[in-house]
Design a protein around this motif. Structure first.
Motif, PDB file in Angstrom:
ATOM      1  N   SER A  50      97.645  44.590  55.184  1.00 40.47           N
ATOM      2  CA  SER A  50      97.418  45.393  56.177  1.00 40.47           C
ATOM      3  C   SER A  50      97.311  46.904  56.007  1.00 40.47           C
ATOM      4  O   SER A  50      97.884  47.459  54.856  1.00 40.47           O
ATOM      5  N   PHE A  51      96.284  47.691  56.428  1.00 44.42           N
ATOM      6  CA  PHE A  51      96.055  48.997  56.361  1.00 44.42           C
ATOM      7  C   PHE A  51      95.227  49.547  57.639  1.00 44.42           C
ATOM      8  O   PHE A  51      94.609  48.663  58.374  1.00 44.42           O
ATOM      9  N   PRO A  52      95.180  50.856  58.051  1.00 46.58           N
ATOM     10  CA  PRO A  52      94.550  51.414  59.137  1.00 46.58           C
ATOM     11  C   PRO A  52      92.830  51.038  59.039  1.00 46.58           C
ATOM     12  O   PRO A  52      92.549  51.189  58.101  1.00 46.58           O
ATOM     13  N   ARG A  53      92.693  50.739  60.066  1.00 46.04           N
ATOM     14  CA  ARG A  53      91.136  50.637  60.379  1.00 46.04           C
ATOM     15  C   ARG A  53      90.629  52.151  60.174  1.00 46.04           C
ATOM     16  O   ARG A  53      91.193  53.011  60.833  1.00 46.04           O
ATOM     17  N   PRO A  54      89.272  52.325  59.797  1.00 45.95           N
ATOM     18  CA  PRO A  54      88.718  53.636  59.587  1.00 45.95           C
ATOM     19  C   PRO A  54      88.359  54.099  61.016  1.00 45.95           C
ATOM     20  O   PRO A  54      88.202  55.244  61.071  1.00 45.95           O
ATOM     21  N   THR A  55      88.132  53.241  61.815  1.00 46.75           N
ATOM     22  CA  THR A  55      87.568  53.590  63.165  1.00 46.75           C
ATOM     23  C   THR A  55      88.386  52.689  64.274  1.00 46.75           C
ATOM     24  O   THR A  55      88.771  51.655  63.822  1.00 46.75           O
ATOM     25  N   PRO A  56      88.691  53.143  65.437  1.00 48.84           N
ATOM     26  CA  PRO A  56      89.323  52.160  66.508  1.00 48.84           C
ATOM     27  C   PRO A  56      88.430  51.123  66.766  1.00 48.84           C
ATOM     28  O   PRO A  56      87.223  51.095  66.831  1.00 48.84           O
ATOM     29  N   GLN A  57      88.888  49.914  66.683  1.00 48.04           N
ATOM     30  CA  GLN A  57      88.213  48.763  67.132  1.00 48.04           C
ATOM     31  C   GLN A  57      87.679  48.729  68.534  1.00 48.04           C
ATOM     32  O   GLN A  57      88.202  49.307  69.262  1.00 48.04           O
ATOM     33  N   GLY A  58      86.678  48.471  68.433  1.00 51.30           N
ATOM     34  CA  GLY A  58      85.616  48.288  69.733  1.00 51.30           C
ATOM     35  C   GLY A  58      85.392  49.893  70.022  1.00 51.30           C
ATOM     36  O   GLY A  58      84.401  50.036  71.094  1.00 51.30           O
ATOM     37  N   SER A  59      85.394  50.764  69.345  1.00 52.13           N
ATOM     38  CA  SER A  59      84.850  52.303  69.678  1.00 52.13           C
ATOM     39  C   SER A  59      83.420  52.359  69.217  1.00 52.13           C
ATOM     40  O   SER A  59      82.960  51.296  68.374  1.00 52.13           O
ATOM     41  N   PRO A  60      82.606  52.948  69.680  1.00 57.98           N
ATOM     42  CA  PRO A  60      81.076  53.159  69.434  1.00 57.98           C
ATOM     43  C   PRO A  60      80.847  53.081  67.952  1.00 57.98           C
ATOM     44  O   PRO A  60      79.745  52.711  67.438  1.00 57.98           O
ATOM     45  N   LEU A  61      81.657  53.730  66.956  1.00 58.70           N
ATOM     46  CA  LEU A  61      81.551  53.712  65.560  1.00 58.70           C
ATOM     47  C   LEU A  61      82.001  52.639  64.805  1.00 58.70           C
ATOM     48  O   LEU A  61      81.815  52.404  63.614  1.00 58.70           O
ATOM     49  N   ASP A  62      82.730  51.694  65.718  1.00 55.80           N
ATOM     50  CA  ASP A  62      83.083  50.140  64.816  1.00 55.80           C
ATOM     51  C   ASP A  62      81.796  49.321  64.629  1.00 55.80           C
ATOM     52  O   ASP A  62      81.381  48.945  65.724  1.00 55.80           O
ATOM     53  N   ARG A  63      81.601  49.127  63.343  1.00 53.02           N
ATOM     54  CA  ARG A  63      80.531  48.330  63.139  1.00 53.02           C
ATOM     55  C   ARG A  63      80.821  46.885  62.823  1.00 53.02           C
ATOM     56  O   ARG A  63      80.232  46.182  62.328  1.00 53.02           O
ATOM     57  N   ASP A  64      82.144  46.559  62.612  1.00 54.82           N
ATOM     58  CA  ASP A  64      82.867  45.289  62.490  1.00 54.82           C
ATOM     59  C   ASP A  64      83.938  44.976  63.386  1.00 54.82           C
ATOM     60  O   ASP A  64      85.025  45.075  62.943  1.00 54.82           O
ATOM     61  N   ILE A  65      83.776  44.902  64.518  1.00 52.94           N
ATOM     62  CA  ILE A  65      84.874  44.454  65.809  1.00 52.94           C
ATOM     63  C   ILE A  65      85.948  43.695  65.297  1.00 52.94           C
ATOM     64  O   ILE A  65      86.919  43.768  65.579  1.00 52.94           O
ATOM     65  N   HIS A  66      85.304  42.650  64.894  1.00 53.15           N
ATOM     66  CA  HIS A  66      86.468  41.661  64.313  1.00 53.15           C
ATOM     67  C   HIS A  66      86.963  41.822  62.825  1.00 53.15           C
ATOM     68  O   HIS A  66      87.703  40.859  62.415  1.00 53.15           O
ATOM     69  N   ALA A  67      86.606  42.629  62.218  1.00 55.75           N
ATOM     70  CA  ALA A  67      86.840  42.812  60.905  1.00 55.75           C
ATOM     71  C   ALA A  67      86.672  41.387  60.000  1.00 55.75           C
ATOM     72  O   ALA A  67      87.092  41.302  59.095  1.00 55.75           O
ATOM     73  N   GLY A  68      85.272  40.794  60.268  1.00 59.28           N
ATOM     74  CA  GLY A  68      85.010  39.747  59.662  1.00 59.28           C
ATOM     75  C   GLY A  68      84.328  40.138  58.144  1.00 59.28           C
ATOM     76  O   GLY A  68      84.111  39.159  57.350  1.00 59.28           O
ATOM     77  N   GLN A  69      84.110  41.263  57.927  1.00 61.79           N
ATOM     78  CA  GLN A  69      83.479  41.619  56.353  1.00 61.79           C
ATOM     79  C   GLN A  69      84.264  42.403  55.791  1.00 61.79           C
ATOM     80  O   GLN A  69      83.875  42.645  54.348  1.00 61.79           O
ATOM     81  N   HIS A  70      85.647  42.355  56.074  1.00 58.71           N
ATOM     82  CA  HIS A  70      86.568  43.016  55.403  1.00 58.71           C
ATOM     83  C   HIS A  70      87.078  42.348  54.096  1.00 58.71           C
ATOM     84  O   HIS A  70      87.524  43.055  52.924  1.00 58.71           O
ATOM     85  N   HIS A  71      86.421  41.108  54.005  1.00 60.00           N
ATOM     86  CA  HIS A  71      86.623  40.357  52.787  1.00 60.00           C
ATOM     87  C   HIS A  71      85.676  40.544  51.361  1.00 60.00           C
ATOM     88  O   HIS A  71      86.235  40.390  50.288  1.00 60.00           O
ATOM     89  N   VAL A  72      84.731  40.991  51.762  1.00 58.27           N
ATOM     90  CA  VAL A  72      83.840  41.162  50.889  1.00 58.27           C
ATOM     91  C   VAL A  72      84.302  41.859  49.491  1.00 58.27           C
ATOM     92  O   VAL A  72      84.117  41.347  48.262  1.00 58.27           O
ATOM     93  N   PRO A  73      84.950  43.285  49.659  1.00 58.08           N
ATOM     94  CA  PRO A  73      85.320  43.963  48.343  1.00 58.08           C
ATOM     95  C   PRO A  73      86.189  43.108  47.421  1.00 58.08           C
ATOM     96  O   PRO A  73      86.414  43.150  46.320  1.00 58.08           O
ATOM     97  N   LEU A  74      87.126  42.176  48.288  1.00 63.17           N
ATOM     98  CA  LEU A  74      88.020  41.298  47.478  1.00 63.17           C
ATOM     99  C   LEU A  74      87.458  40.409  46.675  1.00 63.17           C
ATOM    100  O   LEU A  74      87.826  39.951  45.661  1.00 63.17           O
ATOM    101  N   ALA A  75      86.237  39.822  47.267  1.00 65.41           N
ATOM    102  CA  ALA A  75      85.500  38.847  46.312  1.00 65.41           C
ATOM    103  C   ALA A  75      84.980  39.274  45.080  1.00 65.41           C
ATOM    104  O   ALA A  75      84.861  38.492  44.222  1.00 65.41           O
ATOM    105  N   ALA A  76      84.947  40.568  44.817  1.00 69.01           N
ATOM    106  CA  ALA A  76      84.555  41.184  43.224  1.00 69.01           C
ATOM    107  C   ALA A  76      85.759  40.965  42.470  1.00 69.01           C
ATOM    108  O   ALA A  76      85.464  41.092  41.266  1.00 69.01           O
ATOM    109  N   LEU A  77      87.019  40.668  42.949  1.00 71.62           N
ATOM    110  CA  LEU A  77      88.096  40.801  41.991  1.00 71.62           C
ATOM    111  C   LEU A  77      87.971  39.283  41.273  1.00 71.62           C
ATOM    112  O   LEU A  77      87.889  38.211  41.860  1.00 71.62           O
ATOM    113  N   VAL A  78      87.975  39.321  40.059  1.00 73.11           N
ATOM    114  CA  VAL A  78      88.175  38.322  39.045  1.00 73.11           C
ATOM    115  C   VAL A  78      89.623  38.025  38.553  1.00 73.11           C
ATOM    116  O   VAL A  78      89.966  39.050  37.686  1.00 73.11           O
ATOM    117  N   PRO A  79      90.180  37.067  38.695  1.00 68.79           N
ATOM    118  CA  PRO A  79      91.659  36.950  38.132  1.00 68.79           C
ATOM    119  C   PRO A  79      91.519  36.778  36.650  1.00 68.79           C
ATOM    120  O   PRO A  79      90.884  36.317  35.970  1.00 68.79           O
TER     121      PRO A  79
END
Length: 79
Positions: A50-79
């Motif tokens: 959990s962490f704060p969203r950079p912009t409020p959900q649904g605001s004009p600046l929100d480019r990912d209203i459902h946070a569907g792309q937040h996983h992308v940086p995690l995909a770069a991690l290698v165990p």
């Protein structure tokens, strides 16, 4: 974000504080580590991040209203 793992072995990887912790998430998402909360739920093989969203959900600046792309940086991690 919730990381639902298929089994205990997968959960053990993502729940390992040496692998995934507040500092790692802060670096990946350009956050302050103190703003990151990680909840490990072994009975469900789930790690919730959990962490704060950079912009409020649904605001004009929100480019990912459902946070569907937040996983992308995690995909770069290698165990």
């Amino acid at each position: 974000m919730e990381l639902f793992m298929r089994d205990a072995a997968g959960y053990a990887i993502v729940a390992d504080e040496g692998f995934l912790n507040e500092e790692v998430i802060a670096r990946l998402y350009a956050l302050v580590p103190a703003d990151v909360r990680i909840f490990r739920i072994p009975a469900l093989n789930v790690v919730k991040i959990s962490f704060p969203r950079p912009t409020p959900q649904g605001s004009p600046l929100d480019r990912d209203i459902h946070a569907g792309q937040h996983h992308v940086p995690l995909a770069a991690l290698v165990p």
